[in-house]
Motif scaffolding. Structure first.
Motif, PDB file in Angstrom:
ATOM      1  N   LYS A 146      49.626  66.262  37.300  1.00  0.00           N
ATOM      2  CA  LYS A 146      49.333  65.871  38.681  1.00  0.00           C
ATOM      3  C   LYS A 146      50.074  64.572  38.985  1.00  0.00           C
ATOM      4  O   LYS A 146      50.459  63.830  38.080  1.00  0.00           O
ATOM      5  CB  LYS A 146      47.835  65.656  38.898  1.00  0.00           C
ATOM      6  CG  LYS A 146      46.963  66.889  38.665  1.00  0.00           C
ATOM      7  CD  LYS A 146      45.496  66.547  38.873  1.00  0.00           C
ATOM      8  CE  LYS A 146      44.605  67.763  38.619  1.00  0.00           C
ATOM      9  NZ  LYS A 146      44.623  68.175  37.192  1.00  0.00           N
ATOM     10  N   THR A 157      44.674  58.648  44.914  1.00  0.00           N
ATOM     11  CA  THR A 157      44.818  59.958  45.545  1.00  0.00           C
ATOM     12  C   THR A 157      45.605  60.876  44.610  1.00  0.00           C
ATOM     13  O   THR A 157      46.747  60.566  44.243  1.00  0.00           O
ATOM     14  CB  THR A 157      45.541  59.845  46.894  1.00  0.00           C
ATOM     15  OG1 THR A 157      44.769  59.017  47.779  1.00  0.00           O
ATOM     16  CG2 THR A 157      45.715  61.220  47.536  1.00  0.00           C
ATOM     17  N   TRP A 158      44.988  61.996  44.235  1.00  0.00           N
ATOM     18  CA  TRP A 158      45.585  62.947  43.305  1.00  0.00           C
ATOM     19  C   TRP A 158      46.291  64.028  44.105  1.00  0.00           C
ATOM     20  O   TRP A 158      45.703  64.647  44.986  1.00  0.00           O
ATOM     21  CB  TRP A 158      44.513  63.541  42.397  1.00  0.00           C
ATOM     22  CG  TRP A 158      43.805  62.490  41.587  1.00  0.00           C
ATOM     23  CD1 TRP A 158      42.807  61.656  42.010  1.00  0.00           C
ATOM     24  CD2 TRP A 158      44.065  62.146  40.228  1.00  0.00           C
ATOM     25  NE1 TRP A 158      42.420  60.811  40.991  1.00  0.00           N
ATOM     26  CE2 TRP A 158      43.183  61.092  39.876  1.00  0.00           C
ATOM     27  CE3 TRP A 158      44.937  62.624  39.259  1.00  0.00           C
ATOM     28  CZ2 TRP A 158      43.155  60.522  38.621  1.00  0.00           C
ATOM     29  CZ3 TRP A 158      44.924  62.051  38.001  1.00  0.00           C
ATOM     30  CH2 TRP A 158      44.047  61.005  37.688  1.00  0.00           C
ATOM     31  N   ASN A 160      49.078  67.460  44.339  1.00  0.00           N
ATOM     32  CA  ASN A 160      49.776  68.571  43.703  1.00  0.00           C
ATOM     33  C   ASN A 160      51.254  68.187  43.612  1.00  0.00           C
ATOM     34  O   ASN A 160      51.872  67.899  44.648  1.00  0.00           O
ATOM     35  CB  ASN A 160      49.604  69.837  44.548  1.00  0.00           C
ATOM     36  CG  ASN A 160      50.242  71.059  43.915  1.00  0.00           C
ATOM     37  OD1 ASN A 160      51.386  71.033  43.481  1.00  0.00           O
ATOM     38  ND2 ASN A 160      49.498  72.153  43.891  1.00  0.00           N
ATOM     39  N   LEU A 167      44.603  66.761  46.206  1.00  0.00           N
ATOM     40  CA  LEU A 167      43.666  67.511  45.375  1.00  0.00           C
ATOM     41  C   LEU A 167      42.312  66.818  45.295  1.00  0.00           C
ATOM     42  O   LEU A 167      41.277  67.468  45.258  1.00  0.00           O
ATOM     43  CB  LEU A 167      44.243  67.679  43.965  1.00  0.00           C
ATOM     44  CG  LEU A 167      45.592  68.412  43.867  1.00  0.00           C
ATOM     45  CD1 LEU A 167      46.094  68.381  42.425  1.00  0.00           C
ATOM     46  CD2 LEU A 167      45.457  69.840  44.367  1.00  0.00           C
ATOM     47  N   ALA A 168      42.336  65.489  45.249  1.00  0.00           N
ATOM     48  CA  ALA A 168      41.095  64.720  45.135  1.00  0.00           C
ATOM     49  C   ALA A 168      41.389  63.258  45.397  1.00  0.00           C
ATOM     50  O   ALA A 168      42.548  62.823  45.352  1.00  0.00           O
ATOM     51  CB  ALA A 168      40.478  64.887  43.746  1.00  0.00           C
ATOM     52  N   GLN A 169      40.337  62.512  45.673  1.00  0.00           N
ATOM     53  CA  GLN A 169      40.435  61.054  45.783  1.00  0.00           C
ATOM     54  C   GLN A 169      39.291  60.434  44.994  1.00  0.00           C
ATOM     55  O   GLN A 169      38.148  60.890  45.092  1.00  0.00           O
ATOM     56  CB  GLN A 169      40.372  60.599  47.244  1.00  0.00           C
ATOM     57  CG  GLN A 169      41.638  60.933  48.033  1.00  0.00           C
ATOM     58  CD  GLN A 169      41.633  60.348  49.420  1.00  0.00           C
ATOM     59  OE1 GLN A 169      40.649  60.456  50.146  1.00  0.00           O
ATOM     60  NE2 GLN A 169      42.741  59.709  49.804  1.00  0.00           N
ATOM     61  N   THR A 170      39.618  59.423  44.204  1.00  0.00           N
ATOM     62  CA  THR A 170      38.625  58.746  43.377  1.00  0.00           C
ATOM     63  C   THR A 170      38.778  57.244  43.556  1.00  0.00           C
ATOM     64  O   THR A 170      39.821  56.764  44.004  1.00  0.00           O
ATOM     65  CB  THR A 170      38.790  59.110  41.895  1.00  0.00           C
ATOM     66  OG1 THR A 170      40.141  58.798  41.471  1.00  0.00           O
ATOM     67  CG2 THR A 170      38.539  60.602  41.667  1.00  0.00           C
ATOM     68  N   SER A 211      38.226  57.188  36.570  1.00  0.00           N
ATOM     69  CA  SER A 211      38.834  56.147  37.420  1.00  0.00           C
ATOM     70  C   SER A 211      38.193  54.779  37.207  1.00  0.00           C
ATOM     71  O   SER A 211      38.354  53.871  38.023  1.00  0.00           O
ATOM     72  CB  SER A 211      38.782  56.528  38.910  1.00  0.00           C
ATOM     73  OG  SER A 211      39.555  57.683  39.143  1.00  0.00           O
TER      74      SER A 211
END
Length: 326
Positions: A146, A157-158, A160, A167-170, A211
C-alpha cells in the motif's frame, strides 16, 4: 506547510506551529528514544528543498519543493551527486516521494495532483497524473503493498498503489491518545513507518498496524551550527533506507550535507533545553521556514493560487523532458 501570505495569517500560523511543536516533544511515556552515529557525510545540493527521499535499485531519489524549483532527482547513493533531474511545472510544489514496483509516485502540496514516473532504465519517464485525494500532500511511502501519505495533520491516509483510491485513514497517536501533528516525510524501515515530524529534529517510529508511536529517534545537532554558516539550511526532512544493507540516509531542506547514519541504543532521557525544548532558533520573523518564505519572491504561489487544483486540460499539458546532469 506554514507559508503565510499576509501578516495576520502569519501571526496565527506562527502561534499554531509553536503550540504544535510543544505537543510533539516526546513526553515521559516510557517509549525508547534513540540517538545516532554518523557513518559518512555526503554532498547535498543546498538549493534542494527536500520533501521526499528514498533508496531504490542502487540509487537515491529525491523530491524537492518550492514554487518554480520543484523537481524529482536521481542521486548517486555513495556521493550524493545529482545524476538526473526532472523539473516540475512552476504551478506544482513538489512533496513526498515513494517507490512501488517499477514506478515512482510523487505528491504535490496543494494542487491535488499526483505524478507517476516509470523507472525505465537510466531515465525517469512521467507516465500519468492523477487526482490526489488529500487535503494537502506532504509525505509518502510504500509499505505492505500500500501507499501511505501524510497531509499536515496526524492522519495517515492509506492508498491503493494502482488506482490511488483511499483505503483507510488512521491517526498517529502517542502518550495515550495524544495526536502527533505535522507528520511529514515517511519511510518504511524494518516493518515500521519512520516519520519526520515537521519543524523538529525527531523521527517518530510508527507501528503501521496501529499507527501508534512506538519510539523516537533524536537527531539534534546532526547539521552543526558551523555547517549552517553561509547556507539557508532549514529543517530536518528526508529519510532513505536500504533494506538489503541496513544503510540509512537523512538530510534536510536546503542542507549542504546528507548523512549516512546508524541508530544507537535508546537513551534513558530526552536531552532538551528548559527554555526551548526543541532547540530551534526562532528569530524575530518566526520559525526559519517562515523567514525563508518571506525573504524570497520566487516561493510565492503562481497566479492560479496554491490551493486551486489544476484543471484537466492543464494537467494534460504539463509535460517536461528529463534533463540529464550537465
Amino acid at each position: 506547510m506554514c507559508q503565510p501570505v499576509v501578516l495576520v495569517p502569519c501571526v496565527v500560523t506562527v502561534v499554531w506551529c509553536v503550540v504544535s511543536l510543544v505537543l510533539v516533544v516526546p513526553h515521559a511515556e516510557g517509549l525508547p528514544v534513540s540517538g545516532y552515529v554518523v557513518v559518512k557525510v555526503l554532498d547535498h545540493d543546498p538549493n534542494a528543498f527536500t520533501q521526499g527521499l528514498l533508496f531504490h535499485d542502487g540509487y537515491l531519489y529525491e523530491s524537492t519543493g518550492l514554487w518554480g524549483r520543484s523537481s524529482v532527482r536521481k542521486l548517486d547513493a555513495e556521493t550524493g551527486e545529482v545524476l538526473q533531474t526532472h523539473d516540475l511545472d512552476r504551478r506544482l510544489f513538489g512533496e513526498g516521494l515513494a517507490a512501488f514496483k517499477n514506478k515512482l509516485v510523487q505528491l504535490t502540496w496543494t494542487s491535488h495532483v499526483g505524478i507517476e514516473y516509470t523507472l525505465n532504465g537510466d531515465f525517469l519517464q512521467e507516465t500519468q497524473r492523477f487526482r490526489l485525494p488529500l487535503r494537502e500532500g506532504w509525505g509518502l511511502t510504500a509499505i505492505n503493498d500500500k501507499l501511505v501519505a501524510t497531509d499536515s495533520t496526524n492522519v495517515l491516509t492509506w492508498l491503493n498503489p494502482r488506482t490511488y483510491e483511499v483505503l483507510a485513514q488512521t491517526q498517529v497517536l502517542a502518550d495515550g491518545d495524544r495526536p502527533i501533528p505535522m507528520v511529514n516525510e515517511l519511510e518504511a524501515v524494518n516493518g515500521e513507518i519512520w516519520a519526520n515530524v515537521y519543524m523538529t529534529d525527531y523521527i517518530a517510529r510508527i507501528d503501521p498496524a496501529t499507527s501508534r508511536v512506538i519510539g523516537w529517534i533524536d537527531l539534534h545537532n546532526l547539521l552543526s551550527a558551523n555547517d549552517r554558516v553561509g547556507f539557508r539550511a532549514d529543517v530536518l526532512n528526508g529519510i532513505a533506507y536500504d533494506p538489503d544493507t541496513g544503510r540509512l540516509w537523512v538530510t534536510g531542506k536546503l542542507w549542504p550535507k546528507m548523512f549516512l547514519i546508524q541508530i544507537t541504543k535508546p537513551l534513558d532521557t530526552m536531552l532538551r533545553s528548559e527554555n526551548n525544548p526543541l532547540d530551534i532558533p526562532f528569530g524575530p520573523n518566526g520559525p526559519p521556514h517562515l523567514q525563508w518564505a518571506k525573504r524570497d519572491e520566487d516561493v510565492s504561489p503562481p497566479t492560479n493560487g496554491p490551493g486551486e487544483a489544476l484543471r484537466p486540460n492543464e494537467m494534460e499539458g504539463l509535460q517536461h523532458p528529463v534533463q540529464d546532469k550537465e
